[in-house]
Design a protein around this motif. Sequence first.
Motif, PDB file in Angstrom:
ATOM      1  N   LEU A  94       7.159 -11.543   4.068  1.00 28.43           N
ATOM      2  CA  LEU A  94       7.232 -10.899   5.571  1.00 28.43           C
ATOM      3  C   LEU A  94       7.745  -9.418   5.619  1.00 28.43           C
ATOM      4  CD1 LEU A  94       8.146 -14.124   7.400  1.00 28.43           C
ATOM      5  CD2 LEU A  94       5.774 -13.123   7.364  1.00 28.43           C
ATOM      6  N   HIS A  95       8.904  -9.449   4.993  1.00 25.31           N
ATOM      7  CA  HIS A  95       9.539  -8.156   4.902  1.00 25.31           C
ATOM      8  C   HIS A  95       8.777  -7.020   4.562  1.00 25.31           C
ATOM      9  CE1 HIS A  95      12.834  -5.147   4.490  1.00 25.31           C
ATOM     10  NE2 HIS A  95      12.614  -4.915   3.348  1.00 25.31           N
ATOM     11  N   LEU A  96       8.084  -7.149   3.173  1.00 21.69           N
ATOM     12  CA  LEU A  96       7.211  -6.374   2.747  1.00 21.69           C
ATOM     13  C   LEU A  96       6.033  -6.003   3.275  1.00 21.69           C
ATOM     14  CD1 LEU A  96       7.502  -7.770  -1.209  1.00 21.69           C
ATOM     15  CD2 LEU A  96       8.489  -5.374  -0.220  1.00 21.69           C
ATOM     16  N   LEU A  97       5.306  -6.882   3.822  1.00 24.88           N
ATOM     17  CA  LEU A  97       3.977  -6.529   4.346  1.00 24.88           C
ATOM     18  C   LEU A  97       3.979  -6.344   5.618  1.00 24.88           C
ATOM     19  CD1 LEU A  97       2.134  -9.491   2.491  1.00 24.88           C
ATOM     20  CD2 LEU A  97       2.200  -7.139   1.931  1.00 24.88           C
ATOM     21  N   ASP A  98       4.959  -6.320   6.307  1.00 26.37           N
ATOM     22  CA  ASP A  98       5.355  -5.977   7.881  1.00 26.37           C
ATOM     23  C   ASP A  98       4.884  -4.538   7.873  1.00 26.37           C
ATOM     24  OD1 ASP A  98       6.702  -4.909  10.292  1.00 26.37           O
ATOM     25  OD2 ASP A  98       7.234  -7.076  10.516  1.00 26.37           O
ATOM     26  N   GLU A  99       4.128  -4.163   9.398  1.00 26.99           N
ATOM     27  CA  GLU A  99       4.064  -2.685   9.471  1.00 26.99           C
ATOM     28  C   GLU A  99       5.138  -1.728   9.387  1.00 26.99           C
ATOM     29  OE1 GLU A  99       1.889  -2.153  13.131  1.00 26.99           O
ATOM     30  OE2 GLU A  99       3.443  -3.154  14.364  1.00 26.99           O
ATOM     31  N   ASN A 100       6.048  -2.252   9.943  1.00 28.95           N
ATOM     32  CA  ASN A 100       7.515  -1.616   9.847  1.00 28.95           C
ATOM     33  C   ASN A 100       8.273  -1.680   8.704  1.00 28.95           C
ATOM     34  OD1 ASN A 100       7.053  -0.306  12.515  1.00 28.95           O
ATOM     35  ND2 ASN A 100       7.704  -2.469  13.202  1.00 28.95           N
ATOM     36  N   SER A 101       7.748  -2.068   7.601  1.00 29.38           N
ATOM     37  CA  SER A 101       8.269  -2.383   6.295  1.00 29.38           C
ATOM     38  C   SER A 101       9.061  -0.928   5.652  1.00 29.38           C
ATOM     39  CB  SER A 101       7.542  -3.062   5.323  1.00 29.38           C
ATOM     40  OG  SER A 101       8.375  -3.186   3.974  1.00 29.38           O
ATOM     41  N   PRO A 102      10.460  -0.905   5.358  1.00 27.53           N
ATOM     42  CA  PRO A 102      10.801   0.299   4.797  1.00 27.53           C
ATOM     43  C   PRO A 102      10.173   0.440   3.300  1.00 27.53           C
ATOM     44  CG  PRO A 102      12.518  -1.048   5.338  1.00 27.53           C
ATOM     45  CD  PRO A 102      11.452  -1.925   5.287  1.00 27.53           C
ATOM     46  N   GLN A 103       9.295  -0.516   2.647  1.00 28.94           N
ATOM     47  CA  GLN A 103       8.759  -0.238   1.624  1.00 28.94           C
ATOM     48  C   GLN A 103       7.307   0.203   1.769  1.00 28.94           C
ATOM     49  OE1 GLN A 103      10.410  -0.208  -1.313  1.00 28.94           O
ATOM     50  NE2 GLN A 103      11.356  -2.510  -1.720  1.00 28.94           N
ATOM     51  N   ARG A 104       6.898   0.332   3.399  1.00 26.83           N
ATOM     52  CA  ARG A 104       5.503   0.513   3.362  1.00 26.83           C
ATOM     53  C   ARG A 104       5.031   1.785   2.664  1.00 26.83           C
ATOM     54  NH1 ARG A 104       2.693   1.152   9.236  1.00 26.83           N
ATOM     55  NH2 ARG A 104       0.633   1.807   8.565  1.00 26.83           N
ATOM     56  N   ALA A 105       5.511   3.014   2.638  1.00 28.27           N
ATOM     57  CA  ALA A 105       4.990   4.090   1.842  1.00 28.27           C
ATOM     58  C   ALA A 105       4.594   3.726   0.652  1.00 28.27           C
ATOM     59  CB  ALA A 105       5.621   5.312   2.218  1.00 28.27           C
ATOM     60  N   ARG A 106       5.566   3.193  -0.090  1.00 33.86           N
ATOM     61  CA  ARG A 106       5.476   3.036  -1.642  1.00 33.86           C
ATOM     62  C   ARG A 106       4.391   1.897  -2.084  1.00 33.86           C
ATOM     63  NH1 ARG A 106       9.951  -0.379  -5.132  1.00 33.86           N
ATOM     64  NH2 ARG A 106       8.734  -0.148  -7.103  1.00 33.86           N
ATOM     65  N   LEU A 107       4.483   1.086  -1.078  1.00 39.85           N
ATOM     66  CA  LEU A 107       3.353  -0.115  -1.260  1.00 39.85           C
ATOM     67  C   LEU A 107       1.740   0.355  -1.003  1.00 39.85           C
ATOM     68  CD1 LEU A 107       5.352  -2.940   0.580  1.00 39.85           C
ATOM     69  CD2 LEU A 107       4.387  -3.243  -1.701  1.00 39.85           C
ATOM     70  N   GLN A 108       1.705   1.138  -0.018  1.00 42.28           N
ATOM     71  CA  GLN A 108       0.358   1.598   0.134  1.00 42.28           C
ATOM     72  C   GLN A 108       0.049   2.743  -0.805  1.00 42.28           C
ATOM     73  OE1 GLN A 108       1.113   3.378   4.174  1.00 42.28           O
ATOM     74  NE2 GLN A 108      -0.409   1.929   4.891  1.00 42.28           N
ATOM     75  N   ALA A 109       1.044   3.217  -1.399  1.00 39.32           N
ATOM     76  CA  ALA A 109       0.751   4.284  -2.764  1.00 39.32           C
ATOM     77  C   ALA A 109       0.184   3.511  -3.676  1.00 39.32           C
ATOM     78  CB  ALA A 109       1.711   5.197  -2.838  1.00 39.32           C
ATOM     79  N   ALA A 110       0.565   2.203  -3.897  1.00 34.03           N
ATOM     80  CA  ALA A 110       0.347   1.434  -5.111  1.00 34.03           C
ATOM     81  C   ALA A 110      -0.592   0.369  -4.850  1.00 34.03           C
ATOM     82  CB  ALA A 110       1.606   0.944  -5.497  1.00 34.03           C
ATOM     83  N   THR A 111      -1.607   0.453  -3.614  1.00 33.40           N
ATOM     84  CA  THR A 111      -2.368  -0.826  -3.431  1.00 33.40           C
ATOM     85  C   THR A 111      -3.486  -0.964  -4.422  1.00 33.40           C
ATOM     86  OG1 THR A 111      -3.694   1.055  -1.987  1.00 33.40           O
ATOM     87  CG2 THR A 111      -2.113  -0.545  -0.695  1.00 33.40           C
ATOM     88  N   ASP A 112      -3.776  -0.110  -4.943  1.00 31.53           N
ATOM     89  CA  ASP A 112      -4.847  -0.249  -6.084  1.00 31.53           C
ATOM     90  C   ASP A 112      -4.422  -1.352  -7.045  1.00 31.53           C
ATOM     91  OD1 ASP A 112      -6.490   1.231  -4.783  1.00 31.53           O
ATOM     92  OD2 ASP A 112      -6.480   2.914  -6.397  1.00 31.53           O
ATOM     93  N   GLY A 113      -3.219  -1.499  -7.263  1.00 29.78           N
ATOM     94  CA  GLY A 113      -2.814  -2.434  -8.191  1.00 29.78           C
ATOM     95  C   GLY A 113      -2.246  -3.604  -7.602  1.00 29.78           C
ATOM     96  N   LEU A 114      -1.798  -3.437  -6.540  1.00 31.52           N
ATOM     97  CA  LEU A 114      -1.089  -4.714  -5.826  1.00 31.52           C
ATOM     98  C   LEU A 114      -1.975  -5.612  -4.844  1.00 31.52           C
ATOM     99  CD1 LEU A 114       2.293  -2.970  -4.340  1.00 31.52           C
ATOM    100  CD2 LEU A 114       2.128  -4.903  -6.067  1.00 31.52           C
ATOM    101  N   LEU A 115      -3.023  -5.007  -4.410  1.00 30.50           N
ATOM    102  CA  LEU A 115      -4.051  -5.414  -3.517  1.00 30.50           C
ATOM    103  C   LEU A 115      -5.362  -5.533  -4.109  1.00 30.50           C
ATOM    104  CD1 LEU A 115      -3.181  -4.219   0.102  1.00 30.50           C
ATOM    105  CD2 LEU A 115      -2.723  -6.556  -0.897  1.00 30.50           C
ATOM    106  N   HIS A 116      -6.130  -6.685  -3.843  1.00 35.56           N
ATOM    107  CA  HIS A 116      -7.448  -6.721  -4.758  1.00 35.56           C
ATOM    108  C   HIS A 116      -8.175  -7.420  -3.412  1.00 35.56           C
ATOM    109  CE1 HIS A 116      -5.462  -6.392  -8.436  1.00 35.56           C
ATOM    110  NE2 HIS A 116      -4.773  -7.344  -8.456  1.00 35.56           N
ATOM    111  N   PRO A 117      -9.296  -6.777  -3.446  1.00 37.57           N
ATOM    112  CA  PRO A 117     -10.097  -7.430  -2.718  1.00 37.57           C
ATOM    113  C   PRO A 117     -10.537  -8.843  -2.729  1.00 37.57           C
ATOM    114  CG  PRO A 117     -11.032  -5.185  -3.035  1.00 37.57           C
ATOM    115  CD  PRO A 117      -9.835  -5.712  -3.814  1.00 37.57           C
ATOM    116  N   MET A 118     -10.635  -9.961  -1.792  1.00 39.45           N
ATOM    117  CA  MET A 118     -10.799 -11.090  -2.047  1.00 39.45           C
ATOM    118  C   MET A 118     -12.106 -11.350  -2.668  1.00 39.45           C
ATOM    119  SD  MET A 118      -9.871 -14.079   0.720  1.00 39.45           S
ATOM    120  CE  MET A 118      -8.040 -13.673   0.935  1.00 39.45           C
ATOM    121  N   SER A 119     -13.208 -10.569  -2.061  1.00 37.87           N
ATOM    122  CA  SER A 119     -14.682 -10.800  -2.422  1.00 37.87           C
ATOM    123  C   SER A 119     -14.878 -10.567  -4.016  1.00 37.87           C
ATOM    124  CB  SER A 119     -15.581  -9.867  -1.515  1.00 37.87           C
ATOM    125  OG  SER A 119     -15.040  -8.488  -1.759  1.00 37.87           O
ATOM    126  N   GLU A 120     -13.827  -9.662  -4.786  1.00 35.14           N
ATOM    127  CA  GLU A 120     -14.037  -9.279  -6.087  1.00 35.14           C
ATOM    128  C   GLU A 120     -13.263 -10.136  -6.896  1.00 35.14           C
ATOM    129  OE1 GLU A 120     -12.961  -5.268  -6.450  1.00 35.14           O
ATOM    130  OE2 GLU A 120     -14.552  -4.580  -4.859  1.00 35.14           O
TER     131      GLU A 120
END
Length: 432
Positions: A94-120
Amino acid sequence: MNASSNTRSWIESANGHADFPLQNLPLGVFSRPGSTPRGGVAIGDSIFDLQAALEAGYFNGAARAAAEAASRDQLNDFFALGAGARQALRRELLHLLDENSPQRARLQAATDGLLHPMSECQMHLPARVGDYTDFYVGIHHAMNVGKLFRPDNPLLPNYKYVPIAYHGRASTLCVSGAPIKRPNGQTLPPGENVPQFGPCKRLDYELEMGVWIGPGNASSEAIDIAEAPQHIAGLCLLNDWSARDIQAWEYQPLGPFLSKSFATTVSPWVVTAEALAPFRSPQPNRPEGDPQPLPYLLDAADQQNGALDIELEVLLLTRQMKEQGLPAERLALSNTLNMYWTLAQMVTHHSVNGCKLQPGDLFGTGTLSGPQAGQFGSLLEMTEGGKTTVTLPSGEVRRFLEDGDEVILRARCKREGQVSIGFGECRGVVVG
């Protein structure tokens, strides 16, 4: 431990998502092309890769230990850790994925490795199931089926004293999307005295919830009713496919066998007990004159807060409907409040004789029909045992399932002041 109704995620597809908003965060096991299965979290249209997040150093302390267990190719190890670990992981997610997360910029910069389209991604069974038990706690289904065979006495005397169940076959559990091959077996045609062997002609679905067991119990040590909720990790959808003609011939005197053991489909995402907490409800009062549960099955807190308010839906999509571009047709809309026994009562009764439950064991609730037409969780009930037909938008009629038919189960939690969460889908296509 639950995000408020106005909390949003920086993952845009999660906001307003029908099943997987930030308030849900179910766990499952997935793989990408060329990769091995591993644990992930559904968020919007994506899967948050726990293994990649661990490698990037996003978890610490108790949340890290929980994420390590949940990132493997099965959730058994995670289930075994219990509620404390689930809560620690949920807090950090909840802390990491909240729109106000302090880690948001770092997470968004690494989305290719952290987030995968469910359809794939390909989904797998969430756990390695050692034992699978199917209960019969949907009282309206029990009444409807009982009336077909015993019109004057639909419920046997033990039903209102005992959470009825039978042991199923864990080896033929399959995840949503797996094809369902029509089973062979013995059947006794009407008017005949000798059975015949061949493919099932009265194939049916059953609309159920699946219950994933968390920490187990030691052999010969029963689980107290007050402690039973601590042994439930989460829920999924479950379709207990049934060969009704095989069942009718074989079920006496020992109950279901080949008519049930050929396939049981589960949805891939485990909606945790924590995500379901806002949708807990009092257990509905028993009809006047019904006996109270025996003391070992009766707990005031469980009666006050042990039921769940989950809307259940079953849809059918035939091969002809697909060819005509027609959408799936809803056959039934029911609710988990139609359970005569609570989840805690199921767990307690299962263990009361000393039976050992283990992390990753699976319970089915039994078919959860409502009391009225349009709420029946099986074709057996809808067609009164095949006496009537169901007419579909394509003009086709069904008494039971035909080859090419796809059954789709869905479930959703809705409550005033809460963000709706869902379970995804539980699908299966019948093949000859």
